[in-house]
Design a protein around this motif. Structure first.
Motif, PDB file in Angstrom:
ATOM      1  N   GLN A 165      32.004  56.542  24.560  1.00 41.98           N
ATOM      2  CA  GLN A 165      31.809  56.213  25.961  1.00 41.98           C
ATOM      3  C   GLN A 165      32.947  56.761  26.815  1.00 41.98           C
ATOM      4  N   HIS A 166      32.648  56.999  28.071  1.00 42.25           N
ATOM      5  CA  HIS A 166      33.663  57.378  29.046  1.00 42.25           C
ATOM      6  C   HIS A 166      34.192  56.092  29.644  1.00 42.25           C
ATOM      7  N   GLY A 167      35.358  55.665  29.210  1.00 46.52           N
ATOM      8  CA  GLY A 167      35.925  54.420  29.701  1.00 46.52           C
ATOM      9  C   GLY A 167      35.365  53.231  28.952  1.00 46.52           C
ATOM     10  N   GLY A 168      35.884  52.067  29.266  1.00 48.81           N
ATOM     11  CA  GLY A 168      35.434  50.845  28.610  1.00 48.81           C
ATOM     12  C   GLY A 168      34.077  50.402  29.120  1.00 48.81           C
ATOM     13  N   GLY A 169      33.347  49.729  28.298  1.00 48.06           N
ATOM     14  CA  GLY A 169      32.045  49.240  28.691  1.00 48.06           C
ATOM     15  C   GLY A 169      32.144  47.884  29.364  1.00 48.06           C
ATOM     16  N   GLN A 170      31.061  47.483  30.027  1.00 46.48           N
ATOM     17  CA  GLN A 170      31.035  46.196  30.706  1.00 46.48           C
ATOM     18  C   GLN A 170      31.099  45.057  29.700  1.00 46.48           C
ATOM     19  N   ARG A 171      30.524  45.272  28.544  1.00 46.88           N
ATOM     20  CA  ARG A 171      30.542  44.234  27.512  1.00 46.88           C
ATOM     21  C   ARG A 171      31.973  43.913  27.099  1.00 46.88           C
ATOM     22  N   ALA A 172      32.796  44.952  26.945  1.00 46.16           N
ATOM     23  CA  ALA A 172      34.191  44.756  26.562  1.00 46.16           C
ATOM     24  C   ALA A 172      34.961  44.042  27.670  1.00 46.16           C
ATOM     25  N   GLU A 173      34.650  44.360  28.920  1.00 45.19           N
ATOM     26  CA  GLU A 173      35.334  43.704  30.038  1.00 45.19           C
ATOM     27  C   GLU A 173      34.971  42.229  30.101  1.00 45.19           C
ATOM     28  N   GLU A 194      36.803  40.468  27.253  1.00 40.55           N
ATOM     29  CA  GLU A 194      38.221  40.317  27.560  1.00 40.55           C
ATOM     30  C   GLU A 194      38.442  39.208  28.577  1.00 40.55           C
ATOM     31  N   GLY A 195      37.550  39.097  29.553  1.00 38.87           N
ATOM     32  CA  GLY A 195      37.654  38.022  30.538  1.00 38.87           C
ATOM     33  C   GLY A 195      37.490  36.649  29.907  1.00 38.87           C
ATOM     34  N   LYS A 198      40.020  31.685  27.869  1.00 39.86           N
ATOM     35  CA  LYS A 198      40.257  30.794  26.732  1.00 39.86           C
ATOM     36  C   LYS A 198      41.758  30.635  26.462  1.00 39.86           C
ATOM     37  N   ARG A 199      42.498  31.743  26.563  1.00 35.90           N
ATOM     38  CA  ARG A 199      43.953  31.676  26.369  1.00 35.90           C
ATOM     39  C   ARG A 199      44.604  30.790  27.429  1.00 35.90           C
ATOM     40  N   GLU A 200      44.161  30.943  28.685  1.00 41.25           N
ATOM     41  CA  GLU A 200      44.711  30.125  29.762  1.00 41.25           C
ATOM     42  C   GLU A 200      44.431  28.646  29.528  1.00 41.25           C
ATOM     43  N   LEU A 201      43.215  28.328  29.126  1.00 42.03           N
ATOM     44  CA  LEU A 201      42.854  26.933  28.906  1.00 42.03           C
ATOM     45  C   LEU A 201      43.625  26.320  27.751  1.00 42.03           C
ATOM     46  N   THR A 202      43.875  27.114  26.716  1.00 42.98           N
ATOM     47  CA  THR A 202      44.654  26.562  25.600  1.00 42.98           C
ATOM     48  C   THR A 202      46.113  26.370  26.003  1.00 42.98           C
ATOM     49  N   GLN A 203      46.629  27.200  26.920  1.00 44.69           N
ATOM     50  CA  GLN A 203      47.995  27.015  27.399  1.00 44.69           C
ATOM     51  C   GLN A 203      48.097  25.744  28.237  1.00 44.69           C
TER      52      GLN A 203
END
Length: 62
Positions: A26-34, A37-38, A43-48
């Motif tokens: 692919q040219h650049g990251g896909g929407q699925r990956a974005e 990641e979001g 999830k990281r924020e909530l665990t913090q």
């Protein structure tokens, strides 16, 4: 005496060499990956923050 017939080799796929020797895809990251990641960042924020499960709510069903 009959002639000996040997099968010929299949021609090589030219796209395989391109995919192996450079970064094909692919040219650049896909929407699925974005989206993934979001979700992981949230999830990281909530665990913090260490909020209880009742405050966070249920995760969306896939």
């Amino acid at each position: 005496m009959s002639k000996l017939i040997l099968p010929t080799a299949r021609p090589r796929n030219p796209f395989v060499a391109a995919a192996r020797f450079r970064q094909a895809g692919q040219h650049g990251g896909g929407q699925r990956a974005e989206r993934r990641e979001g979700r992981l960042a949230l999830k990281r924020e909530l665990t913090q923050l260490d909020l209880s499960r009742d405050v966070r709510g249920k995760p969306p069903s896939l």
